[in-house]
Enzyme design. Structure first.
Site, mmCIF file in Angstrom:
data_model
loop_
_atom_site.group_PDB
_atom_site.id
_atom_site.type_symbol
_atom_site.label_atom_id
_atom_site.label_comp_id
_atom_site.label_asym_id
_atom_site.label_seq_id
_atom_site.Cartn_x
_atom_site.Cartn_y
_atom_site.Cartn_z
ATOM 1 C CE LYS A 38 7.571 1.229 -45.798
ATOM 2 N NZ LYS A 38 6.808 2.348 -45.265
ATOM 3 C CB VAL A 56 12.887 0.855 -47.146
ATOM 4 C CG1 VAL A 56 12.946 1.239 -45.673
ATOM 5 C CG2 VAL A 56 12.759 -0.641 -47.296
#
Ligand code: ADP
Ligand code: ASP
Ligand code: MG
Length: 778
Positions: A639, A566
């Site tokens: 994410k 992420v």
């Protein structure tokens, strides 16, 4: 067909639940295999106590210990087979026979001690039968004959032909008989030895010692939390450990395996899926370091160095004795319980110089023992331990004092002498794009990592090819080496390679975007491998699978870092962990999590056609080859899920509401097919943008998680935001993470910057690797 021998120690048979686990393992075995069993739990200790009460004519004690034995065995048998079973009745007969012999002074020590193993074998065989497995129990006194302290190998080999090929053969460990049929034992912990003897007699291909730890560790894992499990240890070091009295393998275990190809493995019956420790030929394993405690020993100085006498005495005592050559003198280390016997064996040829002392032994690679001894001495003196003796010899050192070493002191010694320098083997998967930059940065980074612990690159993987070298791959030439020498390899071959790596620590660095590769993570964990991933699939996999992986990693003290999955190099996961570890509670996370969608959002205006902008982004290489992978929002959804799980939320991917940045009609066919319908995309975006504009807002593709609502809000999609909002003023292409917590309630904590790109992602992976090395060297 080759046969195998499996030995289950007392620790694996201590309760009905443990028998059940053992039976489950046995279900997988092939008929013809042999199972050697010890006495259940601490039964032999209890029988030894019974013997000593009997010997001391403590009749009350005899009664009490018999009652204890009865309670333990009756509970086991009742729970597994019921108290009406044949095994229960047989046990009661045995107990009555023991009581009767004790009552009329006819008890024999070995005969008495043999019962622990006899009860285990009988119970396990019947319990297996009950489970539908054909199994017979064998009394090893009919298989192993000893004459003048020597096993009659030829005769025993012939006797062992009696084992059945159409059943499992459950054989008692620890006991044998002499030539006239009297019971003899093979010494405490002798079932390990029974197992390798049987392995030799039936020409087995392997002997597996199942115990209650996952293998052989650098020290007792029950005393030192950070004990390191070794995948391979040499026979020589295993023998050295055993000679020093370490319980994990009995001293004679290795003797029958000399000059044979029989494999010896130590595994955990508590965790039957894990690899254990292989005991291999000396040249097949690097020398390791171990600490083993010594409790209550006597030290004798011999007036002559007579090796034969030491050998003979070990046979009499059924216990290995460790001689030490010190400045021309021979010292002999003996458990205090044998002190008197040693004194009366040697008479004036041995002088007792220390009695009932305790301490620790360090087993190490040859050459470093004297330096290790000095370091250990300094450390123990700092702990105010008065040393009564400290010696080193080829491959080991011994320190003795007045007290038994407590776990904390042992942990300190372990930290300073054993774990500090464990090597880390690195396997890099995915060496295109980010992987290539990672490798070139690794060259510079290595010196820094090596100050923490030795790091060695051992594998480079691409989708179907690999370059694997357990000795290490030269970094400077790694890419060229890969081009010239990489070979086709299957996942099974890679797993096998990882399994066999003889390193203190291993890590797979997954820089692929492959879902199928992420499916191998549980296998990596099974083979004691840490993981660093830029790959998002495992972190967003189905919850059950994900939680099982997490559980396995926790059980095995394995670390998993995925900061770059992420926000590339942005320290978002670090920040979340840090806040939570400091006692904060995160309430909301929102932001723009995709560089591509950030660029599109910042550059779109109503005077442009959205499809033209997407095409422009594609040509600039800002999108995936098929831009719908970005526009679908799937990646952002993943994410957000990773971050949500980082907060401890048990969400599935589908729990996150997803609306794409395109109409559904565009999802079918190729990107070219979708482009043919581009006016649908343009109208879709234009209408939303116009709505937003009417309110004075602008469109951004945003992820939002809000734990304060009920139910939790978790969604990903286009949102009309004020032009002054942090997500709206973003530099095109940047990511932004807006975090609200108890401490950052009104004024959010914002992390912002490039959320993609080769250099920053590779640097983010390095940050994870540095963190891992730091953790492992602590
Ligand atoms: P079993 O009943 O299976 O024969 P033991 O109790 O004889 O098992 O031996 C296993 C025990 O050895 C473990 O429970 C552990 O506490 C102890 N132990 C001591 N040193 C080590 C080591 N280096 N590695 C693994 N186990 C060790
Ligand atoms: N039961 C025996 C003992 O406790 C043998 C063994 O467990 O290996 O020593
Ligand atoms: Mg044992």
């Amino acid at each position: 067909m080759t046969k195998q021998v499996y030995k289950f120690g007392g620790s694996s048979l201590s309760s009905a639940k443990r028998y059940h686990a053992v039976a489950n393992i046995c279900q997988q075995l092939a008929y013809g295999d042999a199972i050697v069993v010890s006495a259940a739990g601490k039964t032999t200790d209890t029988l030894v106590r019974l013997w000593s009460c009997y010997h001391n004519q403590d009749h009350k004690g005899v009664g009490e210990v018999i009652a204890l034995l009865k309670d333990h065995q009756c509970a086991l048998v009742s729970e597994l087979l019921g108290d009406k079973s044949e095994v229960y009745a047989h046990f009661i007969d045995d107990i009555n026979a023991i009581s009767q012999r004790a009552g009329c002074a006819e008890l024999e020590q070995a005969w008495l001690l043999a019962h622990g193993e006899l009860w285990s074998a009988r119970l396990l065989a019947h319990y297996l039968n009950k489970q539908g497995v054909a199994a017979t129990h064998f009394d090893s006194r009919k298989l192993f004959v000893v004459a003048q302290n020597n096993l009659k190998h030829q005769e025993n080999t012939a006797r062992c032909q009696a084992l059945k090929s159409d059943q499992l053969n459950v054989v008692t460990g620890f006991i044998a008989s002499d030539e006239v049929g009297n019971t003899v034992t093979l010494g405490r912990n002798g079932s390990d030895y029974s197992a390798t003897l049987l392995g030799k007699y039936i020409n087995a291909s392997s002997v597996t010692i199942w115990t209650d730890t996952q293998g052989v560790y650098s020290t007792d894992p029950r005393k030192v939390e950070k004990a390191v499990k070794y995948n391979k240890i040499s026979q020589q070091q295993a023998q050295q450990l055993a000679r020093l009295g370490n319980p994990v393998l009995h001293a004679k275990t290795l003797t029958p395996l000399k000059d044979s190809d029989i494999k010896l493995v130590v595994r955990s019956s508590y965790d039957s899926h894990s690899d254990g420790t292989q005991v291999v030929a000396n040249e097949q394993a690097k020398a390791k370091r171990f600490l083993t405690t010594l409790a209550s020993v006597d030290v004798f100085q011999l007036t002559h160095n007579n090796k034969d006498s030491i050998r003979e005495l070990s046979i009499i005592l059924q216990h290995p004795l460790q001689p030490l050559e010190v400045e021309g003198n021979t010292l002999l280390l003996v458990p205090s319980q044998f002190g008197e016997q040693v004194a009366s064996y040697y008479l004036q040829d041995a002088v007792l110089i220390e009695s009932n002392v305790s301490g620790v032994a360090i087993v190490s690679e040859a050459g470093s023992e004297s330096q290790l001894l000095e370091s250990a001495k300094a450390l123990l003196e700092k702990q105010s331990m008065t040393l009564r003796g400290a010696w080193s010899q080829n491959g080991f050192a011994i320190l003795l004092g007045d007290q038994l070493l407590e776990s904390d002191t042992l942990s300190l010694l372990h930290e300073e002498l054993i774990t500090a320098k464990q090597e880390l083997a690195v396997i890099v998967a995915g060496i295109g794009n980010v992987g290539e930059v990672f490798l070139s940065q690794l060259n510079d980074q290595l010196a820094r990592l090596n100050t923490l612990l030795p790091v060695k690159l051992v594998g480079l993987l691409r989708s179907s090819t690999s370059l694997l070298n357990g000795q290490g791959i030269e970094l400077a030439t790694a890419s060229a080496n890969f081009k010239n020498n990489a070979k086709a390899s299957s996942p099974e071959q890679i797993i096998e390679f990882i399994k066999e790596l003889d390193y203190g620590h291993k890590v797979v660095i997954d820089i692929t975007a492959s879902e199928s590769f992420s499916k191998l993570y549980p296998e990596f964990a099974l083979h004691d491998c840490h993981i660093i991933s830029a790959n998002k699939y495992a972190g967003t996999a189905e919850l059950n699978w994900y939680e099982n992986l997490r559980r396995l990693q926790t059980e095995k003290n394995l670390l998993w870092r995925y900061n770059t999955s992420v926000g590339a190099g942005l320290p978002i996961n670090f920040a979340l962990k840090d806040l939570q570890n400091s006692g904060d509670k995160i309430t909301k996370i929102s932001g723009v999590f995709s560089g591509t969608l950030s660029w599109l959002g910042a550059n779109y205006s109503l005077d442009k056609k959205f499809s033209d902008l997407v095409e422009q982004a594609r040509e600039l290489g800002f999108t995936e080859p098929d831009p719908r992978e970005d526009l679908s929002g799937r990646d952002v959804q993943r994410k957000l899920l990773i971050l949500a799980r980082e907060l401890g939320l048990s969400l599935e991917l589908d729990d996150i509401e997803l609306s794409a940045w395109m109409p559904n009609e565009l999802a079918e066919g190729s990107w070219q097919d979708a482009l043919a319908k581009r006016e649908l995309l343009d109208t879709f975006v234009e209408e939303l943008a116009l709505d937003a504009q009417r309110e004075g807002n602008t469109l951004r593709y945003v992820a939002e998680l809000d734990t304060t609502t009920s139910p939790i809000t978790a969604k990903v999609g286009l949102k009309a935001v004020a032009p002054s909002a942090a997500v709206a003023t973003l530099t095109p292409g940047d990511n932004i993470f807006v975090i609200n917590s108890v401490w950052y309630a009104d004024n959010a904590l914002i992390i912002q910057g490039p959320g993609a790109g080769r250099e920053v992602t590779a640097a983010g992976v390095h940050s994870d690797l540095y963190w891992l090395c730091h953790k492992l060297s602590e």
